[in-house]
Write a protein that holds these residues in place. Sequence first.
Motif, PDB file in Angstrom:
ATOM      1  N   PRO A  35       0.820  -1.200   0.000  1.00 49.31           N
ATOM      2  CA  PRO A  35       0.000   0.000   0.000  1.00 49.31           C
ATOM      3  C   PRO A  35       0.863   1.262   0.000  1.00 49.31           C
ATOM      4  CG  PRO A  35      -0.747  -1.540   1.672  1.00 49.31           C
ATOM      5  CD  PRO A  35       0.525  -2.070   1.103  1.00 49.31           C
ATOM      6  N   GLU A  36       0.247   2.407  -0.342  1.00 45.96           N
ATOM      7  CA  GLU A  36       0.958   3.675  -0.430  1.00 45.96           C
ATOM      8  C   GLU A  36       1.713   4.011   0.858  1.00 45.96           C
ATOM      9  OE1 GLU A  36       0.989   5.785  -3.155  1.00 45.96           O
ATOM     10  OE2 GLU A  36      -0.001   4.177  -4.237  1.00 45.96           O
ATOM     11  N   GLN A  37       1.138   3.672   1.986  1.00 43.41           N
ATOM     12  CA  GLN A  37       1.706   4.007   3.285  1.00 43.41           C
ATOM     13  C   GLN A  37       3.023   3.271   3.502  1.00 43.41           C
ATOM     14  OE1 GLN A  37      -0.975   3.016   6.419  1.00 43.41           O
ATOM     15  NE2 GLN A  37       0.484   3.413   8.035  1.00 43.41           N
ATOM     16  N   GLU A  38       3.999   3.972   4.109  1.00 47.13           N
ATOM     17  CA  GLU A  38       5.241   3.321   4.487  1.00 47.13           C
ATOM     18  C   GLU A  38       5.037   2.626   5.828  1.00 47.13           C
ATOM     19  OE1 GLU A  38       8.465   2.723   3.401  1.00 47.13           O
ATOM     20  OE2 GLU A  38       7.606   3.280   1.478  1.00 47.13           O
ATOM     21  N   TYR A  39       5.451   1.408   5.905  1.00 42.46           N
ATOM     22  CA  TYR A  39       5.284   0.634   7.125  1.00 42.46           C
ATOM     23  C   TYR A  39       6.618   0.421   7.821  1.00 42.46           C
ATOM     24  CZ  TYR A  39       0.493  -0.740   6.029  1.00 42.46           C
ATOM     25  OH  TYR A  39      -0.855  -0.729   5.794  1.00 42.46           O
ATOM     26  N   THR A  40       6.549   0.283   9.131  1.00 42.18           N
ATOM     27  CA  THR A  40       7.651  -0.266   9.891  1.00 42.18           C
ATOM     28  C   THR A  40       7.277  -1.734  10.091  1.00 42.18           C
ATOM     29  OG1 THR A  40       6.625   0.146  12.038  1.00 42.18           O
ATOM     30  CG2 THR A  40       8.024   1.908  11.127  1.00 42.18           C
ATOM     31  N   THR A  74       4.265  -1.839  12.494  1.00 45.16           N
ATOM     32  CA  THR A  74       2.975  -1.429  11.938  1.00 45.16           C
ATOM     33  C   THR A  74       2.482  -2.433  10.897  1.00 45.16           C
ATOM     34  OG1 THR A  74       4.032   0.042  10.325  1.00 45.16           O
ATOM     35  CG2 THR A  74       3.270   1.033  12.389  1.00 45.16           C
ATOM     36  N   ARG A 109      -1.032  -4.365  11.107  1.00 50.84           N
ATOM     37  CA  ARG A 109      -2.001  -4.367   9.995  1.00 50.84           C
ATOM     38  C   ARG A 109      -2.349  -5.798   9.609  1.00 50.84           C
ATOM     39  NH1 ARG A 109      -6.468  -3.346   7.936  1.00 50.84           N
ATOM     40  NH2 ARG A 109      -6.554  -3.338   5.672  1.00 50.84           N
ATOM     41  N   GLU A 143      -3.212  -7.384   0.022  1.00 45.45           N
ATOM     42  CA  GLU A 143      -2.472  -6.511   0.926  1.00 45.45           C
ATOM     43  C   GLU A 143      -1.658  -7.342   1.923  1.00 45.45           C
ATOM     44  OE1 GLU A 143      -3.136  -2.957   4.229  1.00 45.45           O
ATOM     45  OE2 GLU A 143      -4.886  -3.808   3.229  1.00 45.45           O
TER      46      GLU A 143
END
Length: 68
Positions: free
Chosen positions: A2-7, A10, A14, A38
């Motif tokens: 997804p567009e969001q940057e994850y650690t 996180t 998710r 996803e």
Amino acid sequence: MPEQEYTYATAVSRLEEILQQVQNGNENIDALYRLLKEADELIKFCRARLYEVDEEVKSLLGSMNEEN
């Protein structure tokens, strides 16, 4: 992914959310497909991050052993 940057944390969080949604069984087939896609991307991200950290730790440990 997804567009969001994850650690890593996180991404795992998710994944837990996705698991709960899938287990509830309230999602239609299209939503289920998006969630599973996803989840697949998040799992790939987590595996890659774990590999990176493992390699970095091995390198650090190797450096520490060389100094001693």
